[in-house]
Scaffold this motif. Sequence first.
Motif, PDB file in Angstrom:
ATOM      1  N   ALA A 100      -3.318  -2.745  13.090  1.00  0.00           N
ATOM      2  CA  ALA A 100      -2.309  -1.766  13.480  1.00  0.00           C
ATOM      3  C   ALA A 100      -1.313  -1.531  12.356  1.00  0.00           C
ATOM      4  O   ALA A 100      -0.895  -0.388  12.110  1.00  0.00           O
ATOM      5  CB  ALA A 100      -1.592  -2.242  14.740  1.00  0.00           C
ATOM      6  N   ALA A 101      -0.919  -2.588  11.647  1.00  0.00           N
ATOM      7  CA  ALA A 101       0.042  -2.434  10.548  1.00  0.00           C
ATOM      8  C   ALA A 101      -0.549  -1.593   9.418  1.00  0.00           C
ATOM      9  O   ALA A 101       0.116  -0.697   8.873  1.00  0.00           O
ATOM     10  CB  ALA A 101       0.457  -3.803  10.023  1.00  0.00           C
ATOM     11  N   LEU A 102      -1.786  -1.857   9.051  1.00  0.00           N
ATOM     12  CA  LEU A 102      -2.410  -1.101   7.963  1.00  0.00           C
ATOM     13  C   LEU A 102      -2.634   0.355   8.347  1.00  0.00           C
ATOM     14  O   LEU A 102      -2.424   1.269   7.537  1.00  0.00           O
ATOM     15  CB  LEU A 102      -3.727  -1.759   7.556  1.00  0.00           C
ATOM     16  CG  LEU A 102      -3.613  -3.146   6.909  1.00  0.00           C
ATOM     17  CD1 LEU A 102      -4.999  -3.705   6.607  1.00  0.00           C
ATOM     18  CD2 LEU A 102      -2.784  -3.098   5.632  1.00  0.00           C
ATOM     19  N   LEU A 132     -10.157  -2.842   7.634  1.00  0.00           N
ATOM     20  CA  LEU A 132     -10.046  -2.348   8.993  1.00  0.00           C
ATOM     21  C   LEU A 132     -11.377  -2.420   9.727  1.00  0.00           C
ATOM     22  O   LEU A 132     -11.422  -2.706  10.927  1.00  0.00           O
ATOM     23  CB  LEU A 132      -9.505  -0.923   8.979  1.00  0.00           C
ATOM     24  CG  LEU A 132      -8.039  -0.813   8.558  1.00  0.00           C
ATOM     25  CD1 LEU A 132      -7.631   0.638   8.385  1.00  0.00           C
ATOM     26  CD2 LEU A 132      -7.143  -1.494   9.584  1.00  0.00           C
ATOM     27  N   VAL A 133     -12.461  -2.179   9.030  1.00  0.00           N
ATOM     28  CA  VAL A 133     -13.783  -2.330   9.647  1.00  0.00           C
ATOM     29  C   VAL A 133     -13.992  -3.771  10.103  1.00  0.00           C
ATOM     30  O   VAL A 133     -14.457  -4.039  11.219  1.00  0.00           O
ATOM     31  CB  VAL A 133     -14.895  -1.893   8.670  1.00  0.00           C
ATOM     32  CG1 VAL A 133     -16.278  -2.251   9.230  1.00  0.00           C
ATOM     33  CG2 VAL A 133     -14.804  -0.396   8.394  1.00  0.00           C
ATOM     34  N   ALA A 134     -13.625  -4.711   9.244  1.00  0.00           N
ATOM     35  CA  ALA A 134     -13.766  -6.131   9.593  1.00  0.00           C
ATOM     36  C   ALA A 134     -12.853  -6.510  10.759  1.00  0.00           C
ATOM     37  O   ALA A 134     -13.248  -7.291  11.641  1.00  0.00           O
ATOM     38  CB  ALA A 134     -13.459  -6.991   8.375  1.00  0.00           C
ATOM     39  N   GLY A 142      -1.141   4.400   6.921  1.00  0.00           N
ATOM     40  CA  GLY A 142      -2.103   5.375   6.452  1.00  0.00           C
ATOM     41  C   GLY A 142      -3.333   4.840   5.746  1.00  0.00           C
ATOM     42  O   GLY A 142      -4.067   5.612   5.121  1.00  0.00           O
ATOM     43  N   VAL A 143      -3.606   3.533   5.853  1.00  0.00           N
ATOM     44  CA  VAL A 143      -4.859   3.018   5.290  1.00  0.00           C
ATOM     45  C   VAL A 143      -6.017   3.635   6.058  1.00  0.00           C
ATOM     46  O   VAL A 143      -6.006   3.680   7.293  1.00  0.00           O
ATOM     47  CB  VAL A 143      -4.901   1.478   5.370  1.00  0.00           C
ATOM     48  CG1 VAL A 143      -6.251   0.949   4.881  1.00  0.00           C
ATOM     49  CG2 VAL A 143      -3.773   0.874   4.551  1.00  0.00           C
ATOM     50  N   ASP A 144      -7.017   4.117   5.350  1.00  0.00           N
ATOM     51  CA  ASP A 144      -8.139   4.813   5.977  1.00  0.00           C
ATOM     52  C   ASP A 144      -8.866   3.912   6.960  1.00  0.00           C
ATOM     53  O   ASP A 144      -9.072   2.727   6.695  1.00  0.00           O
ATOM     54  CB  ASP A 144      -9.118   5.300   4.905  1.00  0.00           C
ATOM     55  CG  ASP A 144     -10.193   6.204   5.483  1.00  0.00           C
ATOM     56  OD1 ASP A 144     -11.249   5.677   5.899  1.00  0.00           O
ATOM     57  OD2 ASP A 144      -9.989   7.424   5.525  1.00  0.00           O
ATOM     58  N   HIS A 201       0.842  -1.206   0.000  1.00  0.00           N
ATOM     59  CA  HIS A 201       0.000   0.000   0.000  1.00  0.00           C
ATOM     60  C   HIS A 201       0.874   1.253   0.000  1.00  0.00           C
ATOM     61  O   HIS A 201       0.635   2.180  -0.785  1.00  0.00           O
ATOM     62  CB  HIS A 201      -0.915  -0.010   1.222  1.00  0.00           C
ATOM     63  CG  HIS A 201      -1.700   1.257   1.387  1.00  0.00           C
ATOM     64  ND1 HIS A 201      -2.912   1.474   0.761  1.00  0.00           N
ATOM     65  CD2 HIS A 201      -1.443   2.390   2.101  1.00  0.00           C
ATOM     66  CE1 HIS A 201      -3.364   2.666   1.074  1.00  0.00           C
ATOM     67  NE2 HIS A 201      -2.495   3.255   1.877  1.00  0.00           N
ATOM     68  N   GLN A 202       1.881   1.274   0.866  1.00  0.00           N
ATOM     69  CA  GLN A 202       2.749   2.441   0.945  1.00  0.00           C
ATOM     70  C   GLN A 202       3.557   2.631  -0.327  1.00  0.00           C
ATOM     71  O   GLN A 202       3.886   3.755  -0.716  1.00  0.00           O
ATOM     72  CB  GLN A 202       3.668   2.318   2.163  1.00  0.00           C
ATOM     73  CG  GLN A 202       4.597   3.478   2.368  1.00  0.00           C
ATOM     74  CD  GLN A 202       3.868   4.806   2.493  1.00  0.00           C
ATOM     75  OE1 GLN A 202       2.750   4.850   2.997  1.00  0.00           O
ATOM     76  NE2 GLN A 202       4.470   5.875   2.015  1.00  0.00           N
TER      77      GLN A 202
END
Length: 294
Positions: A242-244, A256-258, A248-250, A210-211
């Motif tokens: 925590a890693a995501l 992240l919701v899951a 900066g993953v929203d 992602h980064q």
Amino acid sequence: MVDLDAAIGFVVAHGDAVERARLSWLRAGAAPSPELLDSAEVGQTPTGGWPAVWGADLASVDATCFRLAELDDLGALGRPAARRALDWLASRQQADGGWEEDLVLADDAPWWARPGDPEARLYLTATVTFWLTVADLDARHAGSLGRRAGGPPDPRPGGPLDQATSSGYAGSAYIGVVHTAVQTLAGQLQPDGTFPSYLAVGWLSAAVFHQQELFYESARIQVALADRMPKLSPANAASLAAALRRVGVDEQHWTLVAARRRLAETQRSDGGWESDDGHQFDVHTTLAAIRACR
């Protein structure tokens, strides 16, 4: 919904001085005392890494990454101790772009860090690449923009400390190391979004990709992780989220919701979460969950 107040209460009740300081940093950005930071950095070897409890006095890749995670929760990745550790990790990259423990540790290393084991090698490669990526991300956020004295990005493993900058770090010193490591990780990514290694390789690589703006590769991994989410341990769900978030993953991203939903399902009545490595690490897991949900 995750009960953050209960989680905070668990850390206050059961954490040591360093863990409570990590909580204060995560909650309010409260800087720890110099004395506490010194105690958190104790034991660093002259080479820059930290030894593992199972590895005598020899610096360990795995143990050094674990210590960096703790220092990150104290806002201490810009301090000289962490910079030396990152430089040491970068210097340990092997010719194929990966990392593994010193062969001297082969008889003592746990299964996830055993030198000569391809699964352990891939896990350590993902872990080190994640922390070098975080270091360069922090350098850019601090205003360095990956440039050194107005020059081009510094591709060397390690780089000069520049005390004139607010971060204590002037160059994107690991850009070349990370690029090589990303190619190594991408080459091991399977068509179904998994890796021939431990599950953590998936979320660490998803964060790195992602980064690095490899969004398609990151999404493939996250789809594979989503299939595992309903049965994921609380420690794994916390580490994944925590890693995501760290790159900066929203927070409203579906992965992240899951993960937060899974953490809400597995939070104990005392406010904490169970570690996969024994109850002595429950506070560490709970801090990871707080980091993921803050």
